[in-house]
Design a protein around this motif. Structure first.
Motif, PDB file in Angstrom:
ATOM      1  N   HIS A   1      46.818  47.409  45.448  1.00 33.92           N
ATOM      2  CA  HIS A   1      47.491  46.823  46.568  1.00 33.92           C
ATOM      3  C   HIS A   1      46.619  45.403  45.942  1.00 33.92           C
ATOM      4  N   LEU A   2      45.143  45.196  45.962  1.00 27.90           N
ATOM      5  CA  LEU A   2      44.402  43.896  46.414  1.00 27.90           C
ATOM      6  C   LEU A   2      44.299  43.553  44.886  1.00 27.90           C
ATOM      7  N   ARG A   3      44.354  44.587  43.744  1.00 27.68           N
ATOM      8  CA  ARG A   3      44.416  43.751  42.530  1.00 27.68           C
ATOM      9  C   ARG A   3      45.135  43.175  41.884  1.00 27.68           C
ATOM     10  N   HIS A   4      46.645  44.020  42.753  1.00 27.25           N
ATOM     11  CA  HIS A   4      47.252  42.856  41.930  1.00 27.25           C
ATOM     12  C   HIS A   4      48.576  41.445  42.752  1.00 27.25           C
ATOM     13  N   GLU A   5      47.121  41.748  43.963  1.00 30.49           N
ATOM     14  CA  GLU A   5      47.354  40.560  45.104  1.00 30.49           C
ATOM     15  C   GLU A   5      46.698  39.330  44.603  1.00 30.49           C
ATOM     16  N   LEU A   6      45.446  40.074  44.511  1.00 33.06           N
ATOM     17  CA  LEU A   6      44.777  39.208  44.006  1.00 33.06           C
ATOM     18  C   LEU A   6      43.735  38.504  43.097  1.00 33.06           C
ATOM     19  N   GLN A   7      44.314  39.320  41.603  1.00 36.63           N
ATOM     20  CA  GLN A   7      44.143  39.210  40.455  1.00 36.63           C
ATOM     21  C   GLN A   7      45.807  39.410  39.485  1.00 36.63           C
ATOM     22  N   ILE A   8      46.746  40.435  39.775  1.00 35.18           N
ATOM     23  CA  ILE A   8      47.182  40.360  38.377  1.00 35.18           C
ATOM     24  C   ILE A   8      48.153  39.475  38.220  1.00 35.18           C
ATOM     25  N   SER A   9      48.715  39.268  40.204  1.00 33.91           N
ATOM     26  CA  SER A   9      50.426  38.367  39.947  1.00 33.91           C
ATOM     27  C   SER A   9      49.912  37.407  40.621  1.00 33.91           C
TER      28      SER A   9
ATOM     29  N   ARG B   1      34.074  32.470  44.777  1.00 32.95           N
ATOM     30  CA  ARG B   1      33.313  32.149  45.536  1.00 32.95           C
ATOM     31  C   ARG B   1      32.485  33.412  46.175  1.00 32.95           C
ATOM     32  N   ARG B   2      33.691  34.032  47.158  1.00 35.18           N
ATOM     33  CA  ARG B   2      33.292  35.051  47.854  1.00 35.18           C
ATOM     34  C   ARG B   2      32.478  37.193  47.018  1.00 35.18           C
ATOM     35  N   GLY B   3      32.670  36.582  46.202  1.00 36.65           N
ATOM     36  CA  GLY B   3      32.404  38.147  45.993  1.00 36.65           C
ATOM     37  C   GLY B   3      33.716  38.221  43.998  1.00 36.65           C
ATOM     38  N   SER B   4      33.296  39.199  43.554  1.00 30.81           N
ATOM     39  CA  SER B   4      34.378  39.726  42.927  1.00 30.81           C
ATOM     40  C   SER B   4      35.196  40.493  43.374  1.00 30.81           C
ATOM     41  N   VAL B   5      36.910  40.620  42.657  1.00 26.71           N
ATOM     42  CA  VAL B   5      38.340  41.828  43.425  1.00 26.71           C
ATOM     43  C   VAL B   5      37.660  43.133  43.377  1.00 26.71           C
ATOM     44  N   ASP B   6      36.460  43.356  42.698  1.00 24.22           N
ATOM     45  CA  ASP B   6      35.769  44.711  42.635  1.00 24.22           C
ATOM     46  C   ASP B   6      35.242  44.641  43.751  1.00 24.22           C
ATOM     47  N   ASP B   7      34.213  43.747  44.574  1.00 23.78           N
ATOM     48  CA  ASP B   7      33.350  44.056  45.519  1.00 23.78           C
ATOM     49  C   ASP B   7      34.930  44.258  46.684  1.00 23.78           C
ATOM     50  N   VAL B   8      35.683  43.501  46.789  1.00 23.85           N
ATOM     51  CA  VAL B   8      36.701  43.357  47.611  1.00 23.85           C
ATOM     52  C   VAL B   8      37.390  44.573  47.841  1.00 23.85           C
ATOM     53  N   VAL B   9      37.460  45.241  46.976  1.00 24.01           N
ATOM     54  CA  VAL B   9      38.789  46.282  46.656  1.00 24.01           C
ATOM     55  C   VAL B   9      37.356  47.549  47.373  1.00 24.01           C
ATOM     56  N   ARG B  10      36.697  47.270  46.718  1.00 20.70           N
ATOM     57  CA  ARG B  10      35.270  48.544  47.297  1.00 20.70           C
ATOM     58  C   ARG B  10      35.176  48.669  49.131  1.00 20.70           C
TER      59      ARG B  10
END
Length: 232
Positions: free
Chosen positions: A110-118, A190-199
């Protein structure tokens, strides 16, 4: 925000024809998703869409009858493609994947699709409360189907004893979805990577699901499940 991939929904199947018309329509949709995501429903102008798509604004009307018709498709594609993405992720997991691990995979998807993919998904989430109800019919249907995937994940985890017994399943699902969707509003690189958000989100959700509070009342699983079905 770095995000763009061609949505895989039926709405984009025409791209397979490779015609100039299909490619132009795709460019218009991609541009509309980008503008709607950044400027919102009220601020989206067809002149802005045309500029991003590198077209003259009147050309848009060859492909879409109105500004609202264009927005309606972007909103639908955003949720439809995220549902397809989540379904693919879950289907790719081994059959014996534990229920909590499946929920963690869903949080990631969900987060990767929302923030990074689409940017379509970002636009859909950010504008779901802004667009008129009459252009949300298809989007709402997709949201219902998407919500059912999450409900099944949560119910499975509850049934096998993974989820603590004092939680209302409907409220739990709404709070998880609200938390994940809100990331589209506050996150930036600026608030961190998507990986950080997911983790961080996975740790947050896992902790909420599995750590009961002393003296907390037990929820009735039948009542919770029935309310979830009624409100979805």
């Amino acid at each position: 925000m770095t995000q763009q991939s061609t949505p895989r929904t039926a709405a984009r199947a025409e791209e397979g024809s490779g015609t100039k018309s299909a490619r132009t329509r795709s460019r218009i949709l991609d541009a509309a998703a980008e503008v709607l995501s950044s400027k919102g429903y009220a601020g989206m102008r067809l002149t802005d869409v045309a500029k991003v798509a590198e077209l003259q604004a009147p050309a848009i009307y060859y492909y879409f009858d109105s500004r609202e018709a264009l927005i309606e498709e972007v909103m639908w594609v955003g949720i439809a493609d995220m549902r397809a993405h989540l379904s693919d992720v879950l289907e790719a997991l081994p059959a014996d994947t534990e229920s909590l691990a499946r929920i963690m995979a869903a949080v990631d998807a969900h987060l990767r699709h929302e923030l990074q993919i689409s940017s379509y998904t970002t636009a859909s989430i950010r504008n779901s409360g802004q667009v008129p109800e009459h252009i949300r019919t298809r989007q709402l249907a997709e949201e219902g189907d998407y919500g059912r995937i999450w409900r099944e994940l949560i119910k499975r985890a509850y049934d096998d004893g993974t989820i603590r017994r004092d939680l209302d399943l409907y409220m739990l699902q709404m709070l998880i979805m609200g938390t994940l969707n809100w990331a589209a509003e506050w996150w930036s690189p600026r608030r961190g990577s998507v990986d950080d958000v997911v983790r961080t989100a996975q740790a947050f959700v896992a902790s909420a699901l599995t750590q009961p509070q002393d003296g907390a009342p037990n929820a009735d699983p039948v009542d919770s499940a029935s309310r979830s079905a009624k409100k979805s």
